[in-house]
Design a protein around this motif. Structure first.
Motif, short mmCIF file in Angstrom:
data_model
loop_
_atom_site.label_atom_id
_atom_site.label_comp_id
_atom_site.label_asym_id
_atom_site.label_seq_id
_atom_site.Cartn_x
_atom_site.Cartn_y
_atom_site.Cartn_z
N LEU A 89 0.82 -1.22 0.00
CA LEU A 89 0.00 0.00 0.00
C LEU A 89 0.86 1.26 0.00
CD1 LEU A 89 -2.71 -1.19 2.54
CD2 LEU A 89 -2.97 -0.97 0.06
N ILE A 90 2.01 1.21 0.67
CA ILE A 90 2.94 2.34 0.65
C ILE A 90 3.43 2.57 -0.78
CG2 ILE A 90 5.22 3.14 1.38
CD1 ILE A 90 4.71 1.76 4.08
N ASN A 91 3.80 1.49 -1.45
CA ASN A 91 4.28 1.60 -2.83
C ASN A 91 3.23 2.18 -3.76
OD1 ASN A 91 6.87 0.70 -2.36
ND2 ASN A 91 6.44 -1.42 -2.90
N LYS A 92 1.97 1.90 -3.49
CA LYS A 92 0.87 2.44 -4.28
C LYS A 92 0.60 3.91 -3.95
CE LYS A 92 -0.73 -1.09 -6.73
NZ LYS A 92 -0.92 -1.05 -8.21
N GLY A 93 1.12 4.40 -2.84
CA GLY A 93 0.85 5.76 -2.41
C GLY A 93 -0.51 5.92 -1.76
N TRP A 94 -1.04 4.82 -1.23
CA TRP A 94 -2.39 4.84 -0.69
C TRP A 94 -2.44 4.89 0.84
CZ3 TRP A 94 -4.29 0.31 -4.27
CH2 TRP A 94 -4.45 0.81 -5.57
N VAL A 95 -1.29 4.97 1.48
CA VAL A 95 -1.26 5.15 2.93
C VAL A 95 -0.32 6.31 3.25
CG1 VAL A 95 -1.78 2.73 3.50
CG2 VAL A 95 0.59 3.45 3.23
N TYR A 96 -0.48 6.83 4.43
CA TYR A 96 0.42 7.92 4.84
C TYR A 96 0.65 7.86 6.35
CZ TYR A 96 -4.03 10.25 6.06
OH TYR A 96 -5.28 10.56 6.57
N ARG A 138 3.32 8.62 13.99
CA ARG A 138 2.82 7.75 15.06
C ARG A 138 2.13 6.50 14.51
NH1 ARG A 138 1.61 9.70 20.03
NH2 ARG A 138 -0.43 8.67 20.00
N ALA A 139 1.39 6.66 13.45
CA ALA A 139 0.60 5.55 12.89
C ALA A 139 0.59 5.64 11.38
CB ALA A 139 -0.83 5.62 13.45
N TRP A 140 0.05 4.60 10.75
CA TRP A 140 -0.16 4.60 9.30
C TRP A 140 -1.65 4.54 9.03
CZ3 TRP A 140 3.39 5.31 5.48
CH2 TRP A 140 4.74 5.20 5.83
N ARG A 141 -2.14 5.42 8.14
CA ARG A 141 -3.55 5.48 7.79
C ARG A 141 -3.75 5.21 6.31
NH1 ARG A 141 -7.07 7.73 11.54
NH2 ARG A 141 -6.03 8.64 13.37
N LEU A 142 -4.89 4.61 6.00
CA LEU A 142 -5.26 4.41 4.60
C LEU A 142 -5.92 5.68 4.08
CD1 LEU A 142 -5.51 2.17 2.33
CD2 LEU A 142 -7.91 2.01 3.03
N ASN A 143 -5.45 6.15 2.93
CA ASN A 143 -6.08 7.29 2.27
C ASN A 143 -7.28 6.77 1.49
OD1 ASN A 143 -6.80 9.46 0.59
ND2 ASN A 143 -4.70 10.23 0.52
N VAL A 144 -8.44 6.79 2.14
CA VAL A 144 -9.64 6.16 1.59
C VAL A 144 -10.01 6.73 0.24
CG1 VAL A 144 -12.12 5.85 1.95
CG2 VAL A 144 -10.52 5.50 3.85
N GLN A 145 -10.04 8.06 0.13
CA GLN A 145 -10.47 8.68 -1.13
C GLN A 145 -9.50 8.36 -2.26
OE1 GLN A 145 -13.52 10.25 -1.00
NE2 GLN A 145 -13.41 10.10 -3.23
N ALA A 146 -8.21 8.31 -1.96
CA ALA A 146 -7.21 8.00 -2.99
C ALA A 146 -7.43 6.60 -3.55
CB ALA A 146 -5.81 8.13 -2.41
N ARG A 173 -16.82 9.37 4.06
CA ARG A 173 -17.62 10.33 4.84
C ARG A 173 -17.97 9.80 6.22
NH1 ARG A 173 -22.94 11.19 5.76
NH2 ARG A 173 -23.56 9.49 4.37
N GLU A 174 -18.26 8.51 6.34
CA GLU A 174 -18.77 7.97 7.59
C GLU A 174 -17.67 7.42 8.50
OE1 GLU A 174 -22.30 5.46 7.15
OE2 GLU A 174 -22.42 6.13 5.06
N VAL A 175 -16.52 7.10 7.92
CA VAL A 175 -15.41 6.54 8.71
C VAL A 175 -14.16 7.41 8.59
CG1 VAL A 175 -13.92 4.55 9.08
CG2 VAL A 175 -16.31 4.20 8.41
N GLY A 176 -13.81 7.78 7.36
CA GLY A 176 -12.60 8.55 7.14
C GLY A 176 -11.38 7.66 6.99
N ASP A 177 -10.21 8.27 6.91
CA ASP A 177 -8.95 7.54 6.76
C ASP A 177 -8.68 6.76 8.05
OD1 ASP A 177 -8.82 8.79 4.34
OD2 ASP A 177 -7.27 10.24 4.94
N PHE A 178 -8.68 5.45 7.97
CA PHE A 178 -8.55 4.64 9.19
C PHE A 178 -7.16 4.05 9.33
CE2 PHE A 178 -10.58 2.17 5.83
CZ PHE A 178 -9.87 0.98 5.80
#
Length: 298
Positions: A89-96, A138-146, A173-178
């Protein structure tokens, strides 16, 4: 398609009445489909795990005739799989990386005049989505919209639950980047369960309704990782005296093993299956035969 199901308890203590309902439902569903039933010990949240609870759970299940068809799996032995998934997921650029503490996230809502009662379920406001601004990660989150935009996923995810019917959720909208990896270095449930289900070839997930709200996040992660989605069914909950879901936190007692048939009959009643008064073996056989044809969950 070969059916493979699973029961995945957390070893935070012995199984209780609510746990048995979920275990029995998943076992019956596997048997009724001539499938395989696996047990996975979800012990990644190590601060909450109780020493010896994992073996105690396996012994409790065996006392009710619910024995895994393969060797039990422990999540704590599978962390390399979660590392690989996060790296993908990091390689895809979908987490931060995220540097926000819970207090900082809550502060955003307080500054907007939103009530304290909402803070425990606060949607992450995206503070670190475009950079840490000097804060340590501190943590890694999934960029949901991306993920949704890259994979052309509709804004509202839709799926079918075998008991609850048509379901949908707008995750952005209901959860956000988790969170996928927590600030304490532990793996988040969402990532671990998705990776494990795929690795074990799980085709059907039967679990308690309290986990229903996780489904959309898990489907989104499955799509992001290119993994198949199981078929879901969520079972009714056993409620405590306070009207809330029975749990260890509200005084749930360990399963009574003195009369396993009586205890099993109580679980079967929640699943709308007829009681059996002869033997535990007869009960499991009768309920398996009735599972797909009676007025049970399906």
């Amino acid at each position: 398609m070969r059916y493979i199901g699973r029961f995945a308890p957390s070893p935070t203590g012995p199984l209780h009445a609510g746990s048995l309902v979920a275990a029995l439902a998943s076992w019956l569903d596997a048997r009724a489909h001539n499938g395989q039933w696996l047990v996975r010990i979800e012990d990644i949240d190590t601060p909450r795990c109780v020493k010896g609870a994992d073996q105690g759970i396996l012994e409790q299940l065996a006392a009710f005739g619910l024995v895994t068809d393969g060797e039990p799996a422990w999540q704590s032995q599978r962390t390399h799989l979660y590392e690989n998934a996060l790296f993908h997921l990091i390689n895809k650029g979908w987490v931060y990386p995220c540097g926000c503490s819970r207090k900082e996230i809550e502060g955003v809502y307080v500054s907007q005049g939103q009530g304290i009662a909402r803070l425990s379920a606060a949607i992450y406001p995206g503070t670190c989505r475009d950079g840490l601004n000097g804060k340590p990660a501190r943590a890694w989150r999934l960029n949901v919209q991306a993920v949704m935009e890259a994979l052309h996923i509709p804004q509202t995810l839709q799926w079918h639950d075998r008991r609850m019917g048509h379901q949908q959720q707008d995750v952005a909208r209901e959860v956000g980047d988790f969170v996928l990896k927590r600030a304490d270095g532990l793996w988040a449930y969402q990532l671990a369960v998705v990776v494990d289900d795929a690795d074990q070839g799980i085709t059907h997930v039967v679990r308690g309704e309290d986990l229903h709200d996780n489904t959309a996040r898990q489907i989104l992660l499955q799509k992001a990782l290119g993994l198949p989605a199981p078929i879901y069914m969520h079972t009714p909950l056993v409620m405590g005296e306070n009207g809330e879901k029975l749990s260890k936190q509200n005084g749930a007692l360990a399963l009574d093993l003195r009369d396993t048939l009586a205890t099993l009959n109580k679980a079967a009643k929640v699943l709308r299956l007829n009681p059996c008064e002869t033997s535990m073996e007869d009960a499991l056989y009768e309920w398996t035969q009735a599972w797909l044809t009676s007025k049970s969950l399906v």
